[in-house]
Write a protein that holds these residues in place. Sequence first.
Motif, PDB file in Angstrom:
ATOM      1  N   PHE A   1      12.824   1.816  -9.045  1.00 22.50           N
ATOM      2  CA  PHE A   1      13.054   1.448  -7.831  1.00 22.50           C
ATOM      3  C   PHE A   1      12.405  -0.781  -8.611  1.00 22.50           C
ATOM      4  O   PHE A   1      12.925  -1.583  -7.944  1.00 22.50           O
ATOM      5  CB  PHE A   1      12.925   2.023  -6.937  1.00 22.50           C
ATOM      6  N   TYR A   2      11.041  -0.300  -8.428  1.00 22.34           N
ATOM      7  CA  TYR A   2      10.716  -1.550  -8.086  1.00 22.34           C
ATOM      8  C   TYR A   2      11.546  -2.993  -9.680  1.00 22.34           C
ATOM      9  O   TYR A   2      11.401  -3.758  -9.064  1.00 22.34           O
ATOM     10  CB  TYR A   2       9.451  -1.509  -8.232  1.00 22.34           C
TER      11      TYR A   2
ATOM     12  N   LEU B   1       2.399  -2.507 -11.016  1.00 22.65           N
ATOM     13  CA  LEU B   1       3.939  -3.528 -11.465  1.00 22.65           C
ATOM     14  C   LEU B   1       3.494  -5.001 -10.402  1.00 22.65           C
ATOM     15  O   LEU B   1       2.705  -4.523  -9.445  1.00 22.65           O
ATOM     16  CB  LEU B   1       4.817  -2.504 -10.780  1.00 22.65           C
ATOM     17  N   TYR B   2       4.330  -5.929 -10.927  1.00 22.26           N
ATOM     18  CA  TYR B   2       3.868  -7.179  -9.986  1.00 22.26           C
ATOM     19  C   TYR B   2       4.748  -7.796  -9.649  1.00 22.26           C
ATOM     20  O   TYR B   2       6.322  -8.025 -11.065  1.00 22.26           O
ATOM     21  CB  TYR B   2       2.628  -7.993 -11.246  1.00 22.26           C
ATOM     22  N   LYS B   3       5.151  -8.791  -9.392  1.00 25.33           N
ATOM     23  CA  LYS B   3       6.485  -9.608  -8.925  1.00 25.33           C
ATOM     24  C   LYS B   3       6.376 -10.771  -8.377  1.00 25.33           C
ATOM     25  O   LYS B   3       5.497 -11.475  -7.411  1.00 25.33           O
ATOM     26  CB  LYS B   3       7.520  -9.740  -7.917  1.00 25.33           C
TER      27      LYS B   3
ATOM     28  N   ARG C   1       3.725 -13.931  -4.576  1.00 24.01           N
ATOM     29  CA  ARG C   1       3.349 -13.211  -5.294  1.00 24.01           C
ATOM     30  C   ARG C   1       3.449 -11.604  -4.984  1.00 24.01           C
ATOM     31  O   ARG C   1       2.776 -11.744  -3.984  1.00 24.01           O
ATOM     32  CB  ARG C   1       2.421 -13.047  -6.593  1.00 24.01           C
ATOM     33  N   MET C   2       3.559 -10.512  -5.766  1.00 21.68           N
ATOM     34  CA  MET C   2       3.818  -9.093  -4.848  1.00 21.68           C
ATOM     35  C   MET C   2       2.878  -8.132  -5.309  1.00 21.68           C
ATOM     36  O   MET C   2       3.777  -7.614  -6.429  1.00 21.68           O
ATOM     37  CB  MET C   2       4.235  -8.616  -4.071  1.00 21.68           C
ATOM     38  N   ALA C   3       2.364  -7.079  -5.478  1.00 20.72           N
ATOM     39  CA  ALA C   3       1.900  -6.318  -6.611  1.00 20.72           C
ATOM     40  C   ALA C   3       1.984  -4.257  -5.563  1.00 20.72           C
ATOM     41  O   ALA C   3       2.126  -4.671  -4.830  1.00 20.72           O
ATOM     42  CB  ALA C   3       0.468  -6.204  -6.601  1.00 20.72           C
ATOM     43  N   VAL C   4       2.632  -4.019  -6.844  1.00 22.61           N
ATOM     44  CA  VAL C   4       1.781  -2.113  -6.023  1.00 22.61           C
ATOM     45  C   VAL C   4       2.798  -0.720  -6.997  1.00 22.61           C
ATOM     46  O   VAL C   4       2.440  -1.814  -8.570  1.00 22.61           O
ATOM     47  CB  VAL C   4       3.913  -1.767  -5.343  1.00 22.61           C
ATOM     48  N   SER C   5       1.851  -0.748  -6.884  1.00 26.79           N
ATOM     49  CA  SER C   5       1.264   0.767  -8.044  1.00 26.79           C
ATOM     50  C   SER C   5       2.630   2.046  -7.453  1.00 26.79           C
ATOM     51  O   SER C   5       3.515   2.137  -6.220  1.00 26.79           O
ATOM     52  CB  SER C   5       0.308   1.109  -7.959  1.00 26.79           C
ATOM     53  N   SER C   6       2.535   2.769  -8.626  1.00 26.90           N
ATOM     54  CA  SER C   6       3.562   3.811  -8.369  1.00 26.90           C
ATOM     55  C   SER C   6       4.126   4.687  -9.572  1.00 26.90           C
ATOM     56  O   SER C   6       3.874   4.715 -10.003  1.00 26.90           O
ATOM     57  CB  SER C   6       5.413   3.303  -7.921  1.00 26.90           C
ATOM     58  N   PHE C   7       3.437   6.102  -8.924  1.00 26.47           N
ATOM     59  CA  PHE C   7       3.668   6.965 -10.163  1.00 26.47           C
ATOM     60  C   PHE C   7       4.970   7.177 -10.635  1.00 26.47           C
ATOM     61  O   PHE C   7       5.942   7.037  -9.823  1.00 26.47           O
ATOM     62  CB  PHE C   7       2.996   8.507  -9.149  1.00 26.47           C
ATOM     63  N   THR C   8       4.552   7.763 -12.233  1.00 23.67           N
ATOM     64  CA  THR C   8       6.139   7.691 -12.646  1.00 23.67           C
ATOM     65  C   THR C   8       7.282   8.910 -11.478  1.00 23.67           C
ATOM     66  O   THR C   8       8.239   8.766 -12.334  1.00 23.67           O
ATOM     67  CB  THR C   8       5.571   8.087 -14.340  1.00 23.67           C
TER      68      THR C   8
ATOM     69  N   GLU D   1       0.756  -1.144  -0.146  1.00 24.10           N
ATOM     70  CA  GLU D   1       0.018  -0.489   0.251  1.00 24.10           C
ATOM     71  C   GLU D   1       0.770   1.586  -0.110  1.00 24.10           C
ATOM     72  O   GLU D   1       0.234   2.144  -1.306  1.00 24.10           O
ATOM     73  CB  GLU D   1      -0.894  -0.236   1.282  1.00 24.10           C
ATOM     74  N   LEU D   2       1.771   1.432   0.915  1.00 25.78           N
ATOM     75  CA  LEU D   2       2.780   2.510   0.937  1.00 25.78           C
ATOM     76  C   LEU D   2       4.421   1.652   1.140  1.00 25.78           C
ATOM     77  O   LEU D   2       4.646   0.812   2.217  1.00 25.78           O
ATOM     78  CB  LEU D   2       2.117   3.220   2.365  1.00 25.78           C
TER      79      LEU D   2
END
Length: 153
Positions: free
Chosen positions: A116-117, A140-142, A103-110, A71-72
């Motif tokens: 980094f991710y 993003l996803y890993k 697995r992991m997911a995240v979002s990050s503004f441009t 989340e953060l």
Amino acid sequence: MTTEHYSDPVLSVGERDAELSGRLTAELIAFNTAATGADDHDAFSVKVTDEAGELVGGLAAWTWGGLCGIELLWVREDSRKDGWGSKILLAAETEARRRGCDRMAVSSFTFQAPGFYQRHGYVETGRTLGIPGGNADVHLYKSFTGSVDHEQR
């Protein structure tokens, strides 16, 4: 014959309501559990403090159905070149695995940290356009198993 009179539902808009957020979360968890059978929703955090007890950085995440969602993740500006972002992310990945996630997911503004991710093995799965300043929200996803196209649970 008796007729019961009910008033119409009332729609209201206001400031963030913590009680409402808690109720919505509980209702959605119940709905998701019924739909998927996965009832292992949980949350965790990773926190780094300095010798004075001040926050250096941290991460908040949730887990559910083998997926960990970040989340953060934030690191104090004067500590960003010290590797704390990587240490925090790796600690979260370790905790996610310990909790059974693959697995992991995240979002990050441009303008934040999608690179980094990506340097940590995350792949872009999509973007939400329309972020102020001509930016986007990068999803993003890993996978810890090596497959991006993970079978849905």
